[in-house]
Design an enzyme around this catalytic site. Sequence first.
Site, PDB file in Angstrom:
ATOM      1  N   VAL A  87       1.481   4.501   1.576  1.00  9.85           N
ATOM      2  CA  VAL A  87       2.295   5.309   2.425  1.00  9.85           C
ATOM      3  C   VAL A  87       2.991   4.284   3.307  1.00  9.85           C
ATOM      4  O   VAL A  87       4.312   4.377   3.480  1.00  9.85           O
ATOM      5  CB  VAL A  87       1.282   5.884   3.609  1.00  9.85           C
ATOM      6  CG1 VAL A  87       2.162   6.197   4.994  1.00  9.85           C
ATOM      7  CG2 VAL A  87       0.602   7.049   2.858  1.00  9.85           C
ATOM      8  N   CYS A  88       2.469   3.009   3.400  1.00  2.52           N
ATOM      9  CA  CYS A  88       3.047   1.800   4.138  1.00  2.52           C
ATOM     10  C   CYS A  88       4.628   1.646   3.411  1.00  2.52           C
ATOM     11  O   CYS A  88       5.575   1.210   3.882  1.00  2.52           O
ATOM     12  CB  CYS A  88       2.531   0.748   4.377  1.00  2.52           C
ATOM     13  SG  CYS A  88       0.882   0.674   5.216  1.00  2.52           S
ATOM     14  N   SER A  89       4.492   1.470   1.998  1.00  3.43           N
ATOM     15  CA  SER A  89       5.605   1.175   1.052  1.00  3.43           C
ATOM     16  C   SER A  89       6.649   2.662   0.908  1.00  3.43           C
ATOM     17  O   SER A  89       7.817   2.447   0.929  1.00  3.43           O
ATOM     18  CB  SER A  89       5.290   0.858  -0.393  1.00  3.43           C
ATOM     19  OG  SER A  89       4.465  -0.381  -0.159  1.00  3.43           O
ATOM     20  N   THR A 143       0.741  -1.194   0.036  1.00  2.19           N
ATOM     21  CA  THR A 143      -0.071   0.024  -0.035  1.00  2.19           C
ATOM     22  C   THR A 143       0.898   1.156   0.141  1.00  2.19           C
ATOM     23  O   THR A 143       2.033   1.251   0.520  1.00  2.19           O
ATOM     24  CB  THR A 143      -0.779   0.041   1.242  1.00  2.19           C
ATOM     25  OG1 THR A 143      -0.374  -0.022   2.411  1.00  2.19           O
ATOM     26  CG2 THR A 143      -2.112  -1.063   1.021  1.00  2.19           C
ATOM     27  N   VAL A 202       7.556   1.698   6.267  1.00  5.99           N
ATOM     28  CA  VAL A 202       8.868   0.844   6.267  1.00  5.99           C
ATOM     29  C   VAL A 202      10.025   1.444   6.230  1.00  5.99           C
ATOM     30  O   VAL A 202      11.048   1.121   6.851  1.00  5.99           O
ATOM     31  CB  VAL A 202       8.614  -0.597   5.613  1.00  5.99           C
ATOM     32  CG1 VAL A 202       9.814  -1.447   5.402  1.00  5.99           C
ATOM     33  CG2 VAL A 202       7.276  -1.272   5.917  1.00  5.99           C
TER      34      VAL A 202
END
Length: 174
Positions: A86-88, A84, A92
Amino acid sequence: MASSMVIKRSSVLKSLTGGLRVAASRAYASVAVGSDIVSAAPDISLQKARTYDEGVSSKFSTTPLHDIFKGKKVVIFGLPGAFTGVCSAQHVPSYKTNIDKLKAKGVDSIVCVSVNDPYVMHGWAEKLEAKDAIEFYGDFDASFHKSLDLTIDLSAALLGTRSHRWSAYVEDSI
């Protein structure tokens, strides 16, 4: 008396939904500072990120929370989903960038957990070039996140039950 852990839930998740408003109650996790995370999520195991062939050869083994936390200093964070936006792009990578600082403070491991299967988590860790720095685990049925009251319904974004964004420093399961 333990104070509430600072894991707040956001009321709008625009970044995941492409601007769609997703209502979520503003609340706190069920654990508090000083809580034993293993006791808070009894009998829960996670699936270490791996290829399908590794899953077959390990007979689809899981990792009990006790093995992740016992006798260790762990920074653990949860997020809505692999691959997804923002997560990517931010979540992280921010942990990956600060890995040396965390290790210098005595942290034994950095753990990322999401409501995904371990094969997706493996592919995502490889794509982010983070699998050697961060341990990735899948919570395929959200049982870990449900135990800690850290789920959110992102059906409006076609994601179903997912994890809120959260993080914790856990020392010897506490």
